[in-house]
Write a protein that holds these residues in place. Structure first.
Motif, PDB file in Angstrom:
ATOM      1  N   UNK A   1      10.395  26.386  53.852  1.00 50.26           N
ATOM      2  CA  UNK A   1      11.671  27.063  53.480  1.00 50.26           C
ATOM      3  C   UNK A   1      11.400  28.035  52.344  1.00 50.26           C
ATOM      4  N   UNK A   2      11.688  29.316  52.545  1.00 51.52           N
ATOM      5  CA  UNK A   2      11.458  30.305  51.495  1.00 51.52           C
ATOM      6  C   UNK A   2      12.391  30.078  50.336  1.00 51.52           C
ATOM      7  N   UNK A   3      11.894  30.289  49.130  1.00 49.78           N
ATOM      8  CA  UNK A   3      12.738  30.128  47.957  1.00 49.78           C
ATOM      9  C   UNK A   3      13.684  31.306  47.806  1.00 49.78           C
ATOM     10  N   UNK A 142      19.555  12.461  45.347  1.00 49.08           N
ATOM     11  CA  UNK A 142      19.451  13.591  46.266  1.00 49.08           C
ATOM     12  C   UNK A 142      20.664  13.560  47.182  1.00 49.08           C
ATOM     13  N   UNK A 143      21.220  14.717  47.434  1.00 45.17           N
ATOM     14  CA  UNK A 143      22.436  14.818  48.248  1.00 45.17           C
ATOM     15  C   UNK A 143      22.201  15.783  49.403  1.00 45.17           C
ATOM     16  N   UNK A 144      22.642  15.406  50.571  1.00 47.98           N
ATOM     17  CA  UNK A 144      22.602  16.281  51.745  1.00 47.98           C
ATOM     18  C   UNK A 144      24.033  16.589  52.173  1.00 47.98           C
ATOM     19  N   UNK A 175      22.294  21.773  53.510  1.00 46.58           N
ATOM     20  CA  UNK A 175      21.807  22.070  52.175  1.00 46.58           C
ATOM     21  C   UNK A 175      21.498  20.744  51.492  1.00 46.58           C
ATOM     22  N   UNK A 176      20.332  20.666  50.870  1.00 50.11           N
ATOM     23  CA  UNK A 176      19.949  19.459  50.137  1.00 50.11           C
ATOM     24  C   UNK A 176      19.844  19.804  48.658  1.00 50.11           C
ATOM     25  N   UNK A 190      18.751  21.670  41.340  1.00 57.08           N
ATOM     26  CA  UNK A 190      18.198  22.613  42.310  1.00 57.08           C
ATOM     27  C   UNK A 190      18.727  22.270  43.694  1.00 57.08           C
ATOM     28  N   UNK A 191      18.544  23.212  44.630  1.00 57.88           N
ATOM     29  CA  UNK A 191      19.000  23.001  45.987  1.00 57.88           C
ATOM     30  C   UNK A 191      18.079  23.749  46.943  1.00 57.88           C
ATOM     31  N   UNK A 192      18.072  23.316  48.181  1.00 58.35           N
ATOM     32  CA  UNK A 192      17.322  23.986  49.243  1.00 58.35           C
ATOM     33  C   UNK A 192      18.271  24.229  50.398  1.00 58.35           C
TER      34      UNK A 192
END
Length: 199
Positions: A1-3, A142-144, A175-176, A190-192
């Motif tokens: 996953x690109x930042x 951690x949250x999804x 989104x995590x 932070x998030x991804x």
């Protein structure tokens, strides 16, 4: 996953408008950011679950509920900041820190520089704690979630017309996020964004 903040990342990839905004504006308009990535150590008011809920939960479940409450508040404050655009006047710093806050500050700066705002707001559903380390010195979870950005639009402030951004067929995706508890308050660090995982 690109930042989100990776310079030169191509916006031709299928990503939602919000992701494209963060990449295009950050890479195209600001080559470096003075945003502070260090933790804001100032004591903040505690984010608490409602008494009726915490009274019936064990301590670990109560902590998770408090984290999810702060996470929900974070997603309430982000669109407020991007609609002005300004961090000041919102409670975003109460619910975000480190990378998450830095990215928001950079996005606000670029929206301002380009004369744009974001209207509408994202819809976050199915927020679930997927892991928790509550016994550590700095507790974390951690949250999804499922993030729907279909009604969150980038607008030219002068004309009121939609601003040109990379289009994408995906507007709802996973989104995590990582949250930590600092001085009794949960913050998103932070998030991804997972544009390849529609929801």
């Amino acid at each position: 996953m690109a930042r989100l903040d990776q310079p030169g990342w191509s916006t031709s990839r299928a990503v939602p408008a919000f992701l494209a905004l963060c990449v295009v504006l950050t890479a195209g308009c600001i080559s470096s950011s003075d945003a502070d990535n260090e933790k804001d150590k100032e004591a903040q008011p505690s984010v608490s679950a409602s008494p009726s809920k915490s009274a019936t939960l064990d301590p670990s479940e109560a902590a998770k509920a408090e984290a999810l409450s702060a996470y929900k508040a974070y997603w309430t404050e982000v669109p407020k900041a991007f609609a002005v655009p300004a961090i000041e006047g919102t409670d975003l710093k109460r619910y975000a820190a480190a990378e998450a806050l830095s990215k928001a500050e950079v996005t606000v700066a670029n929206l301002t520089k380009n004369g744009r705002v974001m209207t509408g707001e994202p819809v976050v559903t199915n927020s679930t704690v997927t892991s928790a380390e509550l016994e550590k010195k700095t507790p974390n979870v951690s949250v999804s979630s499922c993030l729907d950005v279909s009604n969150w639009k980038i607008i030219d402030k002068k004309t009121g017309q939609p601003a040109p951004v990379a289009s994408s067929p995906v507007s709802k995706y996973v989104i995590t996020s990582l949250l930590e508890r600092w001085d009794g308050s949960w913050k998103v660090l932070k998030y991804d964004l997972h544009a390849d995982q529609p929801c």
